[in-house]
Design an enzyme around this catalytic site. Structure first.
Site, mmCIF file in Angstrom:
data_model
loop_
_atom_site.group_PDB
_atom_site.id
_atom_site.type_symbol
_atom_site.label_atom_id
_atom_site.label_comp_id
_atom_site.label_asym_id
_atom_site.label_seq_id
_atom_site.Cartn_x
_atom_site.Cartn_y
_atom_site.Cartn_z
ATOM 1 N N HIS A 71 -1.202 -5.422 3.950
ATOM 2 C CA HIS A 71 -1.995 -4.527 3.112
ATOM 3 C C HIS A 71 -3.406 -5.084 2.917
ATOM 4 O O HIS A 71 -4.402 -4.344 3.016
ATOM 5 C CB HIS A 71 -1.319 -4.345 1.759
ATOM 6 C CG HIS A 71 -2.118 -3.525 0.789
ATOM 7 N ND1 HIS A 71 -2.383 -2.193 0.981
ATOM 8 C CD2 HIS A 71 -2.725 -3.862 -0.385
ATOM 9 C CE1 HIS A 71 -3.108 -1.729 -0.027
ATOM 10 N NE2 HIS A 71 -3.327 -2.724 -0.860
ATOM 11 N N GLU A 137 0.400 2.954 -4.784
ATOM 12 C CA GLU A 137 0.715 1.553 -4.472
ATOM 13 C C GLU A 137 1.951 1.161 -5.272
ATOM 14 O O GLU A 137 1.865 0.890 -6.474
ATOM 15 C CB GLU A 137 -0.442 0.608 -4.799
ATOM 16 C CG GLU A 137 -1.620 0.717 -3.848
ATOM 17 C CD GLU A 137 -2.647 -0.385 -4.051
ATOM 18 O OE1 GLU A 137 -2.420 -1.259 -4.928
ATOM 19 O OE2 GLU A 137 -3.679 -0.381 -3.352
#
Length: 357
Positions: A71, A137
């Site tokens: 990420h 997220e």
């Protein structure tokens, strides 16, 4: 004990009288009595669909870490340098930022699509308007159960003792606002408008190994994230230990571990959230958090921007803005947010962590 106090007095009395138990074994006995007695369940329990779940704690502070290499590399490539997406410090220290506790809300709370400065690559100057690149997220929220002394540096074993429990956390993200504001100081308004957490905290003693839990996120049934907390480069105790080198930890602090790869902005092509999407977050042993954006996303029309943040409307024509004007507008915005939160807390009975029900 909230479970005990949740029973009607006559239900509580009948169970105690029939079982002849002492207070040490009261809660387990009540649970077993519910399992074995349909009439007792009917009288004592309510369907979850008929109740409103509230914040499990009063959030003191919120820190978001950045622990997934994939990420971090994806975001670094998009926002900074495709050839060198990871900054050197990322490999040596837990990298994070301090978010806003005032916008940490229980799952299902409506989230307003944020407004801010936006600048497309081919534009000469930024404009002001609502986010069009809304993202999710999924992270694990770590709830701190005791305060540290100011200036006290914790060891990792001490850090583990600070953990009260764990909950699900969805850190909503406005990628177009984030991209423009990200350099030089990191996340700001694009990450401050809303963070959803679960209505329950699973206590630390119920999780044998919090660094070996499956993490999954689905959007409209499509699996977007499928990872494990063991894949994060820095463990939970290391994150808390590092915070203690400067922080004074407070009871009710939430620390999010970071999200794994699979967020919408990193997909090819990118997939951003729209009104009507359904987002489901899951973490093994902790549970699931379902958000129906048809109900939970408050849309903002371009023509209404001047109502939301008066004083910023001239940014749409890209006129120069003084620092003083920026500061005044943000002070006004935060004052309105703070008053709204104070009003909400007056209307909702939220028990601070550790206070008896």
């Amino acid at each position: 004990m909230r479970l005990v106090q949740g029973f009607e007095p006559e239900v509580y009395a009948s169970v105690v009288a029939s079982e002849k138990i002492n207070s040490t074994f009261l809660v387990p006995t009540l649970i077993y009595a519910l399992i074995d007695n349909a009439e007792l369940r009917r009288r004592a329990l309510l369907p979850q669909a008929l109740v409103q779940l509230h914040m499990p704690i009063e959030v003191a502070g919120y820190t978001d870490f950045y622990s997934s290499r994939e990420h971090a590399a994806n975001v670094g490539a998009m926002f900074r340098d495709k050839d060198n997406p990871l900054l050197p410090n990322w490999l040596y220290m837990p990298v994070g930022y301090n978010g806003r506790a005032s916008t940490v809300v229980v799952g299902g709370t409506p989230i307003r699509r944020p407004c801010g400065q936006l600048k497309s690559p081919d534009a000469q100057a930024p404009r002001f308007g609502p986010c069009r690149r809304l993202d999710f997220e999924l992270e694990m929220g770590v709830v701190i159960g005791q305060a540290s002394a100011m200036g006290e540096m914790l060891s990792q074993p001490q850090a583990e003792e600070m953990i009260f429990g764990f909950t699900l956390l969805n850190d909503w993200s406005a990628r177009d606002i984030q991209q423009w504001e990200y350099v030089p100081l990191g996340p700001f308004q694009g990450k401050a408008f809303g963070t959803s957490i679960g209505p329950w905290v699973v206590t630390a003693d119920e999780i044998p190994d919090p660094e070996a839990l499956g993490v999954r996120c689905f959007v409209n049934g499509e699996k977007r994230q499928d990872s494990n907390t063991r894949d994060f480069i820095h463990g939970i105790a290391a994150q808390i230990e590092y915070l203690s080198t400067a922080f004074t930890l407070e009871t009710g602090d939430i620390i999010s571990t970071g999200t794994p790869e699979g967020v919408g902005v990193a997909m090819q092509p990118p997939k951003f959230l729209q009104s009507g999407d359904v987002v489901r977050c899951e973490i093994d042993l902790i549970g699931g958090l379902l958000t129906d954006l048809q109900k939970a996303l408050v849309e903002v029309a371009e023509k209404n921007v001047d109502v939301i943040l008066p004083g910023f409307t001239h940014l749409q024509v890209a006129q120069p803005v003084s620092f003083a004007h920026h500061l005044l507008a943000y002070v006004e915005m935060f004052a309105r947010d703070a008053e709204r939160m104070r009003d909400a807390r007056r209307r909702v009975n939220v028990l601070p962590l550790g206070r008896a029900a």
